[in-house]
Design an enzyme around this catalytic site. Structure first.
Site, PDB file in Angstrom:
ATOM      1  N   ASP A 112      -4.097   5.575  -4.914  1.00 20.78           N
ATOM      2  CA  ASP A 112      -2.878   5.744  -4.122  1.00 20.78           C
ATOM      3  C   ASP A 112      -1.717   6.107  -5.041  1.00 20.78           C
ATOM      4  O   ASP A 112      -1.453   5.401  -6.024  1.00 20.78           O
ATOM      5  CB  ASP A 112      -2.563   4.456  -3.354  1.00 20.78           C
ATOM      6  CG  ASP A 112      -3.643   4.107  -2.343  1.00 20.78           C
ATOM      7  OD1 ASP A 112      -4.392   5.019  -1.938  1.00 20.78           O
ATOM      8  OD2 ASP A 112      -3.747   2.926  -1.960  1.00 20.78           O
ATOM      9  N   ASN A 116      -8.542   1.840  -5.462  1.00 20.48           N
ATOM     10  CA  ASN A 116      -9.397   1.181  -4.474  1.00 20.48           C
ATOM     11  C   ASN A 116     -10.864   1.396  -4.815  1.00 20.48           C
ATOM     12  O   ASN A 116     -11.361   2.520  -4.749  1.00 20.48           O
ATOM     13  CB  ASN A 116      -9.090   1.720  -3.084  1.00 20.48           C
ATOM     14  CG  ASN A 116      -7.662   1.423  -2.658  1.00 20.48           C
ATOM     15  OD1 ASN A 116      -7.367   0.362  -2.146  1.00 20.48           O
ATOM     16  ND2 ASN A 116      -6.759   2.369  -2.891  1.00 20.48           N
ATOM     17  N   LYS A 170       3.788  -8.165  -2.430  1.00 21.13           N
ATOM     18  CA  LYS A 170       2.542  -8.088  -1.661  1.00 21.13           C
ATOM     19  C   LYS A 170       1.483  -8.975  -2.304  1.00 21.13           C
ATOM     20  O   LYS A 170       1.534  -9.259  -3.501  1.00 21.13           O
ATOM     21  CB  LYS A 170       2.051  -6.645  -1.559  1.00 21.13           C
ATOM     22  CG  LYS A 170       1.972  -5.890  -2.865  1.00 21.13           C
ATOM     23  CD  LYS A 170       1.687  -4.409  -2.624  1.00 21.13           C
ATOM     24  CE  LYS A 170       1.750  -3.602  -3.912  1.00 21.13           C
ATOM     25  NZ  LYS A 170       1.523  -2.155  -3.702  1.00 21.13           N
ATOM     26  N   ARG A 172      -0.268   9.982   3.547  1.00 18.91           N
ATOM     27  CA  ARG A 172      -0.086   9.042   4.655  1.00 18.91           C
ATOM     28  C   ARG A 172       1.402   8.716   4.770  1.00 18.91           C
ATOM     29  O   ARG A 172       1.980   8.116   3.863  1.00 18.91           O
ATOM     30  CB  ARG A 172      -0.910   7.778   4.407  1.00 18.91           C
ATOM     31  CG  ARG A 172      -2.401   8.061   4.281  1.00 18.91           C
ATOM     32  CD  ARG A 172      -3.169   6.878   3.735  1.00 18.91           C
ATOM     33  NE  ARG A 172      -2.694   6.531   2.399  1.00 18.91           N
ATOM     34  CZ  ARG A 172      -3.119   5.459   1.711  1.00 18.91           C
ATOM     35  NH1 ARG A 172      -4.007   4.646   2.243  1.00 18.91           N
ATOM     36  NH2 ARG A 172      -2.650   5.217   0.506  1.00 18.91           N
ATOM     37  N   ARG A 205      -3.380   9.473  -0.765  1.00 18.74           N
ATOM     38  CA  ARG A 205      -4.706   8.922  -1.068  1.00 18.74           C
ATOM     39  C   ARG A 205      -5.562  10.062  -1.620  1.00 18.74           C
ATOM     40  O   ARG A 205      -5.805  11.053  -0.937  1.00 18.74           O
ATOM     41  CB  ARG A 205      -5.337   8.323   0.186  1.00 18.74           C
ATOM     42  CG  ARG A 205      -6.853   8.094   0.139  1.00 18.74           C
ATOM     43  CD  ARG A 205      -7.308   7.121  -0.963  1.00 18.74           C
ATOM     44  NE  ARG A 205      -6.683   5.827  -0.897  1.00 18.74           N
ATOM     45  CZ  ARG A 205      -7.157   4.813  -0.172  1.00 18.74           C
ATOM     46  NH1 ARG A 205      -8.246   4.967   0.553  1.00 18.74           N
ATOM     47  NH2 ARG A 205      -6.531   3.644  -0.197  1.00 18.74           N
ATOM     48  N   ARG A 265       5.426   0.800   4.911  1.00 13.75           N
ATOM     49  CA  ARG A 265       3.970   0.761   4.754  1.00 13.75           C
ATOM     50  C   ARG A 265       3.358   2.019   5.364  1.00 13.75           C
ATOM     51  O   ARG A 265       3.619   2.340   6.521  1.00 13.75           O
ATOM     52  CB  ARG A 265       3.394  -0.487   5.419  1.00 13.75           C
ATOM     53  CG  ARG A 265       3.929  -1.786   4.855  1.00 13.75           C
ATOM     54  CD  ARG A 265       3.417  -2.979   5.634  1.00 13.75           C
ATOM     55  NE  ARG A 265       3.836  -2.932   7.037  1.00 13.75           N
ATOM     56  CZ  ARG A 265       3.358  -3.707   7.998  1.00 13.75           C
ATOM     57  NH1 ARG A 265       2.432  -4.614   7.696  1.00 13.75           N
ATOM     58  NH2 ARG A 265       3.784  -3.596   9.231  1.00 13.75           N
ATOM     59  N   LYS A 269      -5.472  -4.152  -7.481  1.00 10.17           N
ATOM     60  CA  LYS A 269      -4.069  -4.222  -7.890  1.00 10.17           C
ATOM     61  C   LYS A 269      -3.909  -4.735  -9.321  1.00 10.17           C
ATOM     62  O   LYS A 269      -2.783  -4.788  -9.828  1.00 10.17           O
ATOM     63  CB  LYS A 269      -3.299  -5.094  -6.900  1.00 10.17           C
ATOM     64  CG  LYS A 269      -3.242  -4.515  -5.490  1.00 10.17           C
ATOM     65  CD  LYS A 269      -2.490  -5.414  -4.542  1.00 10.17           C
ATOM     66  CE  LYS A 269      -2.459  -4.855  -3.124  1.00 10.17           C
ATOM     67  NZ  LYS A 269      -3.777  -4.852  -2.480  1.00 10.17           N
ATOM     68  N   GLU A 294      -2.378   1.768  -6.700  1.00  7.91           N
ATOM     69  CA  GLU A 294      -3.641   1.049  -6.528  1.00  7.91           C
ATOM     70  C   GLU A 294      -4.818   1.951  -6.880  1.00  7.91           C
ATOM     71  O   GLU A 294      -4.727   3.179  -6.744  1.00  7.91           O
ATOM     72  CB  GLU A 294      -3.823   0.560  -5.075  1.00  7.91           C
ATOM     73  CG  GLU A 294      -2.899  -0.558  -4.666  1.00  7.91           C
ATOM     74  CD  GLU A 294      -3.255  -1.127  -3.294  1.00  7.91           C
ATOM     75  OE1 GLU A 294      -4.429  -1.008  -2.878  1.00  7.91           O
ATOM     76  OE2 GLU A 294      -2.365  -1.683  -2.642  1.00  7.91           O
TER      77      GLU A 294
END
Length: 311
Positions: A270, A280, A158, A222, A208, A230, A123, A278
Protein backbone atom coordinates in the site's frame (compact mmCIF):
# COMPACT_ATOMS: atom_id res chain seq x y z
CA UNK A 1 -2.29 -30.56 -10.30
CA UNK A 2 -3.84 -30.93 -6.84
CA UNK A 3 -4.53 -27.69 -4.98
CA UNK A 4 -5.83 -27.22 -1.47
CA UNK A 5 -6.79 -23.88 0.06
CA UNK A 6 -6.86 -22.89 3.71
CA UNK A 7 -9.45 -20.14 3.92
CA UNK A 8 -12.41 -18.72 5.77
CA UNK A 9 -15.79 -20.49 5.60
CA UNK A 10 -17.34 -20.16 2.14
CA UNK A 11 -20.49 -18.68 3.67
CA UNK A 12 -18.51 -15.67 5.00
CA UNK A 13 -16.87 -14.73 1.71
CA UNK A 14 -17.95 -11.71 -0.31
CA UNK A 15 -17.46 -13.41 -3.67
CA UNK A 16 -18.12 -10.26 -5.69
CA UNK A 17 -14.70 -8.85 -4.77
CA UNK A 18 -12.93 -11.89 -3.39
CA UNK A 19 -9.39 -12.49 -4.66
CA UNK A 20 -9.37 -16.11 -3.49
CA UNK A 21 -12.44 -16.74 -5.66
CA UNK A 22 -10.56 -15.39 -8.70
CA UNK A 23 -7.56 -17.63 -7.98
CA UNK A 24 -9.73 -20.73 -7.53
CA UNK A 25 -11.74 -20.00 -10.66
CA UNK A 26 -8.58 -19.79 -12.76
CA UNK A 27 -7.21 -22.97 -11.13
CA UNK A 28 -10.40 -24.80 -12.04
CA UNK A 29 -10.25 -23.44 -15.61
CA UNK A 30 -6.82 -25.06 -15.90
CA UNK A 31 -8.20 -28.41 -14.85
CA UNK A 32 -6.71 -28.48 -11.37
CA UNK A 33 -8.45 -30.42 -8.61
CA UNK A 34 -9.31 -27.90 -5.89
CA UNK A 35 -10.11 -28.72 -2.25
CA UNK A 36 -10.57 -26.40 0.69
CA UNK A 37 -10.63 -26.49 4.48
CA UNK A 38 -10.88 -24.00 7.31
CA UNK A 39 -8.00 -23.56 9.80
CA UNK A 40 -9.95 -25.12 12.67
CA UNK A 41 -10.01 -28.41 10.73
CA UNK A 42 -6.22 -28.91 10.93
CA UNK A 43 -4.96 -31.95 12.86
CA UNK A 44 -1.34 -32.94 13.47
CA UNK A 45 -1.30 -36.69 14.14
CA UNK A 46 2.06 -38.41 14.67
CA UNK A 47 3.70 -35.46 12.90
CA UNK A 48 1.48 -35.95 9.83
CA UNK A 49 -0.76 -33.00 9.03
CA UNK A 50 -4.39 -33.70 8.11
CA UNK A 51 -7.48 -31.59 7.49
CA UNK A 52 -11.17 -32.28 7.00
CA UNK A 53 -11.53 -30.91 3.48
CA UNK A 54 -14.16 -30.49 0.78
CA UNK A 55 -13.72 -30.71 -2.96
CA UNK A 56 -15.24 -27.55 -4.43
CA UNK A 57 -16.75 -26.35 -7.67
CA UNK A 58 -16.36 -22.71 -8.63
CA UNK A 59 -18.93 -21.13 -10.95
CA UNK A 60 -19.57 -17.64 -12.30
CA UNK A 61 -22.76 -15.79 -13.26
CA UNK A 62 -23.62 -15.82 -10.46
CA UNK A 63 -20.36 -16.17 -8.53
CA UNK A 64 -20.60 -19.27 -6.41
CA UNK A 65 -18.45 -21.84 -4.63
CA UNK A 66 -20.16 -25.19 -4.06
CA UNK A 67 -19.03 -28.15 -2.01
CA UNK A 68 -18.97 -31.12 -4.38
CA UNK A 69 -18.69 -33.75 -1.66
CA UNK A 70 -18.92 -34.23 2.10
CA UNK A 71 -15.82 -33.41 4.13
CA UNK A 72 -13.15 -36.09 4.16
CA UNK A 73 -9.91 -36.43 6.06
CA UNK A 74 -7.00 -35.69 3.74
CA UNK A 75 -3.25 -35.75 4.18
CA UNK A 76 -1.95 -32.32 3.23
CA UNK A 77 1.41 -33.63 2.04
CA UNK A 78 -0.43 -35.34 -0.84
CA UNK A 79 -1.11 -32.01 -2.55
CA UNK A 80 1.11 -30.07 -4.95
CA UNK A 81 0.25 -26.58 -3.70
CA UNK A 82 -1.39 -25.26 -0.53
CA UNK A 83 -2.68 -21.69 -0.57
CA UNK A 84 -2.89 -19.99 2.82
CA UNK A 85 -5.72 -17.55 2.19
CA UNK A 86 -7.66 -16.95 5.39
CA UNK A 87 -8.11 -13.33 6.40
CA UNK A 88 -6.71 -11.84 9.61
CA UNK A 89 -7.10 -11.22 12.56
CA UNK A 90 -3.48 -12.17 13.07
CA UNK A 91 -4.10 -13.90 16.39
CA UNK A 92 -2.87 -17.07 18.11
CA UNK A 93 -5.12 -19.22 15.93
CA UNK A 94 -3.49 -17.72 12.84
CA UNK A 95 -0.01 -18.17 14.31
CA UNK A 96 -0.72 -21.78 15.28
CA UNK A 97 -1.79 -22.54 11.71
CA UNK A 98 1.55 -21.23 10.42
CA UNK A 99 3.43 -23.55 12.80
CA UNK A 100 1.38 -26.53 11.65
CA UNK A 101 1.89 -25.75 7.97
CA UNK A 102 5.64 -25.58 8.49
CA UNK A 103 5.59 -29.34 9.15
CA UNK A 104 4.79 -30.04 5.46
CA UNK A 105 6.96 -27.41 3.78
CA UNK A 106 9.52 -29.90 2.47
CA UNK A 107 6.72 -31.86 0.75
CA UNK A 108 4.23 -29.23 -0.45
CA UNK A 109 4.64 -25.74 -1.87
CA UNK A 110 2.88 -23.51 0.67
CA UNK A 111 1.97 -20.03 -0.58
CA UNK A 112 2.91 -17.82 1.20
CA UNK A 113 5.74 -19.38 3.24
CA UNK A 114 4.12 -19.78 6.69
CA UNK A 115 7.36 -19.05 8.57
CA UNK A 116 7.60 -15.62 6.99
CA UNK A 117 3.86 -14.95 7.10
CA UNK A 118 4.25 -15.31 10.85
CA UNK A 119 7.51 -13.38 11.11
CA UNK A 120 6.67 -10.50 8.75
CA UNK A 121 3.63 -8.83 10.34
CA UNK A 122 2.30 -6.35 7.83
CA UNK A 123 2.75 -3.18 9.86
CA UNK A 124 6.12 -4.22 11.36
CA UNK A 125 7.85 -5.80 8.35
CA UNK A 126 7.38 -2.60 6.34
CA UNK A 127 9.63 -0.71 8.77
CA UNK A 128 12.61 -2.51 7.24
CA UNK A 129 12.10 -0.07 4.35
CA UNK A 130 11.68 3.04 6.49
CA UNK A 131 13.38 5.22 3.88
CA UNK A 132 10.17 4.90 1.85
CA UNK A 133 7.74 5.34 4.78
CA UNK A 134 6.05 8.27 6.51
CA UNK A 135 7.34 8.94 10.04
CA UNK A 136 6.07 6.00 12.09
CA UNK A 137 6.04 5.03 15.74
CA UNK A 138 5.24 1.59 17.20
CA UNK A 139 4.62 1.99 20.91
CA UNK A 140 2.10 2.13 23.74
CA UNK A 141 4.19 4.63 25.71
CA UNK A 142 1.97 7.68 26.21
CA UNK A 143 4.93 10.07 26.50
CA UNK A 144 6.36 8.87 23.18
CA UNK A 145 2.99 9.32 21.52
CA UNK A 146 2.53 12.84 22.88
CA UNK A 147 6.01 13.84 21.71
CA UNK A 148 5.28 12.42 18.26
CA UNK A 149 1.99 14.31 18.09
CA UNK A 150 3.65 17.55 19.23
CA UNK A 151 6.19 17.15 16.42
CA UNK A 152 3.82 16.26 13.56
CA UNK A 153 0.45 17.55 14.83
CA UNK A 154 -1.74 15.58 12.40
CA UNK A 155 -1.41 11.86 13.06
CA UNK A 156 -3.16 8.54 12.49
CA UNK A 157 -3.44 5.82 15.12
CA UNK A 158 -4.25 2.20 14.28
CA UNK A 159 -3.90 -1.27 15.82
CA UNK A 160 -0.74 -3.22 15.10
CA UNK A 161 -2.65 -6.31 13.95
CA UNK A 162 -5.81 -4.72 12.62
CA UNK A 163 -7.20 -5.09 9.11
CA UNK A 164 -9.88 -3.75 6.80
CA UNK A 165 -9.66 -0.18 8.12
CA UNK A 166 -11.06 -1.09 11.55
CA UNK A 167 -10.10 1.11 14.52
CA UNK A 168 -8.19 3.71 12.50
CA UNK A 169 -8.31 7.19 14.05
CA UNK A 170 -7.18 10.63 12.92
CA UNK A 171 -6.06 13.16 15.53
CA UNK A 172 -4.65 16.71 15.52
CA UNK A 173 -3.95 19.52 17.97
CA UNK A 174 -7.67 20.34 18.25
CA UNK A 175 -8.71 16.81 19.10
CA UNK A 176 -10.36 16.77 22.53
CA UNK A 177 -10.75 12.99 22.33
CA UNK A 178 -7.03 12.25 21.95
CA UNK A 179 -6.65 10.89 25.47
CA UNK A 180 -9.75 8.73 25.01
CA UNK A 181 -8.30 7.26 21.79
CA UNK A 182 -5.08 6.36 23.63
CA UNK A 183 -7.08 4.75 26.44
CA UNK A 184 -9.10 2.81 23.89
CA UNK A 185 -5.99 1.29 22.33
CA UNK A 186 -4.48 0.51 25.71
CA UNK A 187 -7.67 -1.28 26.74
CA UNK A 188 -8.35 -3.39 23.62
CA UNK A 189 -5.00 -5.21 23.65
CA UNK A 190 -1.63 -5.50 25.34
CA UNK A 191 0.33 -4.86 22.15
CA UNK A 192 1.95 -1.71 20.93
CA UNK A 193 0.01 0.20 18.31
CA UNK A 194 0.87 2.32 15.28
CA UNK A 195 1.18 6.09 15.35
CA UNK A 196 1.92 7.59 11.95
CA UNK A 197 2.22 11.06 10.46
CA UNK A 198 -0.99 11.82 8.56
CA UNK A 199 -0.59 11.94 4.77
CA UNK A 200 -3.02 14.61 3.47
CA UNK A 201 -3.01 13.23 -0.09
CA UNK A 202 -4.74 10.07 1.12
CA UNK A 203 -7.87 11.83 -0.13
CA UNK A 204 -6.51 11.24 -3.66
CA UNK A 205 -6.16 7.54 -2.98
CA UNK A 206 -4.20 4.68 -1.42
CA UNK A 207 -2.56 2.61 -4.15
CA UNK A 208 -2.58 -1.21 -3.83
CA UNK A 209 0.18 -2.81 -5.90
CA UNK A 210 0.14 -6.59 -6.29
CA UNK A 211 3.55 -8.26 -6.43
CA UNK A 212 3.82 -11.88 -7.59
CA UNK A 213 7.12 -13.72 -7.27
CA UNK A 214 8.92 -10.41 -6.75
CA UNK A 215 7.42 -8.74 -9.85
CA UNK A 216 4.67 -6.15 -10.24
CA UNK A 217 1.48 -7.83 -11.48
CA UNK A 218 -1.07 -5.02 -11.29
CA UNK A 219 -2.46 -2.12 -9.28
CA UNK A 220 -5.54 -0.15 -8.32
CA UNK A 221 -6.06 3.13 -6.55
CA UNK A 222 -8.53 3.11 -3.64
CA UNK A 223 -10.16 6.48 -3.03
CA UNK A 224 -11.82 7.17 0.34
CA UNK A 225 -15.40 8.30 0.62
CA UNK A 226 -15.90 12.04 1.11
CA UNK A 227 -15.01 12.99 4.68
CA UNK A 228 -13.11 9.71 5.28
CA UNK A 229 -9.38 9.05 5.63
CA UNK A 230 -9.76 5.27 5.23
CA UNK A 231 -9.57 3.98 1.69
CA UNK A 232 -10.16 0.29 2.44
CA UNK A 233 -12.86 -1.16 0.21
CA UNK A 234 -14.36 -2.83 3.30
CA UNK A 235 -15.35 0.64 4.53
CA UNK A 236 -16.50 2.15 1.25
CA UNK A 237 -13.28 2.99 -0.58
CA UNK A 238 -13.76 3.19 -4.35
CA UNK A 239 -11.35 1.32 -6.64
CA UNK A 240 -10.16 3.34 -9.63
CA UNK A 241 -7.76 2.83 -12.52
CA UNK A 242 -4.16 3.85 -11.83
CA UNK A 243 -0.67 3.91 -13.28
CA UNK A 244 2.46 2.80 -11.42
CA UNK A 245 5.03 5.59 -11.23
CA UNK A 246 8.77 5.17 -11.64
CA UNK A 247 9.26 5.93 -7.95
CA UNK A 248 6.71 3.29 -6.97
CA UNK A 249 8.58 0.82 -9.19
CA UNK A 250 11.73 1.76 -7.26
CA UNK A 251 9.98 0.86 -4.00
CA UNK A 252 8.85 -2.49 -5.41
CA UNK A 253 12.38 -3.25 -6.65
CA UNK A 254 13.76 -2.52 -3.18
CA UNK A 255 11.40 -5.13 -1.72
CA UNK A 256 11.74 -7.74 -4.46
CA UNK A 257 14.74 -9.78 -3.29
CA UNK A 258 13.44 -10.11 0.26
CA UNK A 259 9.99 -11.17 -0.95
CA UNK A 260 11.51 -13.86 -3.18
CA UNK A 261 13.99 -15.07 -0.55
CA UNK A 262 11.29 -15.21 2.13
CA UNK A 263 8.87 -17.17 -0.04
CA UNK A 264 6.36 -14.31 0.03
CA UNK A 265 5.07 -15.14 -3.43
CA UNK A 266 1.82 -13.15 -3.40
CA UNK A 267 1.97 -9.74 -1.72
CA UNK A 268 0.02 -6.49 -1.75
CA UNK A 269 1.77 -3.24 -0.86
CA UNK A 270 0.00 0.00 0.00
CA UNK A 271 1.42 3.35 -1.11
CA UNK A 272 0.04 6.83 -0.38
CA UNK A 273 1.73 9.82 -2.03
CA UNK A 274 4.94 7.84 -2.71
CA UNK A 275 5.05 6.55 0.87
CA UNK A 276 4.63 2.85 1.66
CA UNK A 277 2.46 2.12 4.68
CA UNK A 278 1.93 -1.67 4.68
CA UNK A 279 3.19 -4.89 3.12
CA UNK A 280 0.27 -7.33 3.10
CA UNK A 281 1.51 -10.93 3.22
CA UNK A 282 -1.42 -12.79 4.81
CA UNK A 283 -4.29 -12.61 2.32
CA UNK A 284 -3.80 -9.77 -0.21
CA UNK A 285 -6.85 -8.55 -2.12
CA UNK A 286 -7.50 -6.45 -5.21
CA UNK A 287 -7.31 -9.04 -8.02
CA UNK A 288 -10.90 -8.74 -9.16
CA UNK A 289 -10.94 -4.96 -9.02
CA UNK A 290 -7.78 -4.84 -11.16
CA UNK A 291 -9.41 -7.11 -13.73
CA UNK A 292 -12.72 -5.22 -13.75
CA UNK A 293 -10.99 -1.86 -14.27
CA UNK A 294 -8.16 -2.76 -16.63
CA UNK A 295 -8.73 -6.28 -18.00
CA UNK A 296 -5.42 -7.34 -16.46
CA UNK A 297 -6.04 -10.85 -15.06
CA UNK A 298 -3.66 -11.20 -12.11
CA UNK A 299 -4.95 -14.72 -11.39
CA UNK A 300 -3.51 -15.84 -14.75
CA UNK A 301 -0.14 -14.31 -13.84
CA UNK A 302 -0.34 -16.02 -10.44
CA UNK A 303 -0.79 -19.53 -11.82
CA UNK A 304 1.64 -19.01 -14.70
CA UNK A 305 4.34 -18.08 -12.22
CA UNK A 306 3.54 -21.06 -9.98
CA UNK A 307 3.56 -23.49 -12.88
CA UNK A 308 6.97 -22.17 -13.94
CA UNK A 309 8.23 -22.52 -10.38
CA UNK A 310 7.11 -26.16 -10.15
CA UNK A 311 8.76 -27.24 -13.41
Amino acid sequence: MKIIVQMDPIEKLNLLGDSTFALLNEAQNRGYKVDFYTPDMLTLDNNILYADAYEILVSTDPDEIKKKSPAKRVKLEDYDILLMRQDPPFNMSYITATHLLETIQNKVLVINNPFYVRNCPEKIFVNKYSQFMPPTLITRNINEIKSFKDKYDKIVLKPLYGNGGADVFYSDKNDKNFQSIIEYFQNISDEQFIVQKFIPKVTLGDKRIIIINGKIAGAINRVPRYGEIRSNMHVGGQATVTEITEYEKKICTALSNDLINFGLFFVGIDIIDNLITEINVTSPTGIREIYNLSGNDVSVIFWNELETRLK
